[in-house]
Write a protein that holds these residues in place. Structure first.
Motif, short mmCIF file in Angstrom:
data_model
loop_
_atom_site.label_atom_id
_atom_site.label_comp_id
_atom_site.label_asym_id
_atom_site.label_seq_id
_atom_site.Cartn_x
_atom_site.Cartn_y
_atom_site.Cartn_z
N TYR A 1 0.82 -1.22 0.00
CA TYR A 1 0.00 0.00 0.00
C TYR A 1 0.85 1.26 0.00
N GLN B 1 0.39 3.97 -2.81
CA GLN B 1 0.28 5.38 -2.42
C GLN B 1 1.17 6.26 -3.29
N GLY C 1 -0.83 9.68 -3.56
CA GLY C 1 -1.49 9.89 -2.27
C GLY C 1 -2.97 9.61 -2.26
N VAL D 1 -4.96 7.31 -1.77
CA VAL D 1 -5.12 5.95 -1.28
C VAL D 1 -5.48 5.96 0.20
N ASP D 2 -6.47 5.21 0.58
CA ASP D 2 -6.62 4.78 1.97
C ASP D 2 -7.08 3.33 1.96
N PRO E 1 6.30 5.35 3.30
CA PRO E 1 5.06 6.05 2.90
C PRO E 1 5.35 7.40 2.24
N PRO F 1 -1.00 5.88 4.60
CA PRO F 1 -2.41 6.01 4.19
C PRO F 1 -3.33 6.01 5.41
N HIS G 1 -4.79 12.51 2.00
CA HIS G 1 -3.34 12.59 2.14
C HIS G 1 -2.89 14.02 2.36
#
Length: 365
Positions: A95, A99, A104, A106-107, A168, A174, A348
């Motif tokens: 992930y 990301q 960014g 993305v969650d 990250p 995320p 993000h």
């Protein structure tokens, strides 16, 4: 307030034609649906994770990475990432990579899933579901927030001086939602970390989920993250619309009656009375969705299920056109009388800004 859709990725025979799509057709359809979601102005596309038939989304990051390359604004999420049967190291790296690829957008939503055989397929014991969820997520958080991790637990081999890669994006992991339909322990976990809690309330009556959401809000405040009203809540929903309500009911009934999950159970009328399922006109969807705030308070994310039970792609895309109109009205209505202290759903950009603001506070004289 964020609005979007989630898919369970089922491959189901269309009860009105007897045709079942191939896995290839279903996977490609999910990509088309995500692109359509952005086109009509939705904020989020989320996919489940399944490793058993009749479902196809066994590799969410692969699918979301493909969609990221074909969209510009859409937030890409999971509606379940199996925190119990996936290795936390692999989640951390997969992930973080997604990301970066999505800049960014993305969650993800942690969940235990509802398919018992998945546990032994991945070398785990379903009786350890809750302890697995707790331990694995604790490790995942450290992997994202610490450059070098020494760790030892019960369910996997120890780590010594380990760094997950890539790190990250912008040093900010995320945002994580914890999804649950039945477990107060998961609501407690979300509250403890100050994460989001997603009540996928599409199957059971609202009073059951109200208890879970209220518990999460109370414990969120207990752990010092803010007031109960400032807790980050997401809700599920299901809709099927036509301009004329009777047309919607007539068209959707055979799909409902034969759906793998709830077919051959309660009637369509009983199910719509007890759950968020709305089958009718766009105005009826607006009116019923607005009642969710009365039950759960002001919340941050609303995801709808629109593409299951064998519905053909053409019909799903027509649903999304209507949903775009509905969401435009819902944004206006949910904004009315929304207290200023109720936060928006994290993104993000907002998490980076929050991190930077905190750093400034710490160095201020």
């Amino acid at each position: 307030m964020q609005f979007g859709i989630f898919t369970v990725g089922d491959v189901t025979t269309d009860p009105t034609t007897g045709r079942e799509p191939t896995e290839h057709e279903r996977i490609k359809a999910m990509v088309t649906i995500a692109q359509k979601a952005e086109e009509v102005g939705l904020d989020v596309f989320a996919t489940g994770e399944h490793h058993n038939r009749p479902f196809v989304p066994s590799s969410p990051t692969t699918m979301l990475g493909w969609i990221a390359a074909r969209t510009e604004r859409l937030i890409l999420s999971t509606s379940t990432t199996l925190i119990t049967t996936n290795d936390p190291v692999k989640i951390a790296e997969d992930y973080a990579m997604l990301q970066h690829l999505a800049d960014g957008r993305v969650d993800l939503m942690m969940g235990r899933g509802n398919t018992g055989p998945v546990y032994p397929w991945f070398g785990q014991d379903i009786r350890q579901g809750i302890p697995l969820a707790i331990e694995n997520y604790a490790l995942l958080r450290r992997l994202w927030r610490e450059d070098v991790v020494d760790w030892e637990g019960k369910f996997r081999t120890p780590l010594q001086g380990f760094t997950s890669t890539p790190r990250p994006l912008d040093g900010v992991p995320p945002f994580v939602w914890h999804g649950s339909i039945r477990s107060p322990e998961i609501a407690e976990q979300a509250a403890y970390y100050g994460d989001g809690f997603f009540a996928n309330n599409i199957f059971w009556p609202k009073h059951h989920f109200r208890k879970l959401v209220n518990l999460y809000r109370e414990r969120y405040a207990h752990y010092g993250h803010g007031t109960p009203e400032q807790a980050i809540v997401g809700l599920g929903g299901q809709v099927f619309m036509r301009r004329n309500s009777q047309d919607a009911v007539r068209e959707f009934r055979p799909y409902f009656d034969n759906a793998p999950v709830y077919g051959h159970g309660p009637s369509l009328e009983e199910f719509t009375a007890e759950t968020p399922l709305t089958v009718g006109s766009p105005q009826e969807v607006i009116e019923k969705t607005l009642t969710f705030r009365d039950t759960f308070g002001d919340y941050q994310r609303q995801l709808f299920l629109v593409d299951h039970a064998g519905l053909p792609l053409k019909t799903v895309l027509e649903q999304l056109d209507l949903l775009g109109e509905v969401v435009e009205e819902l944004r206006k209505e949910f904004a009315k009388n929304r207290p200023a202290e109720v936060p928006d759903a994290p993104t993000h950009a907002s998490l980076v800004a929050q991190r930077d603001a905190k750093a400034l506070e710490e160095v201020a004289p």
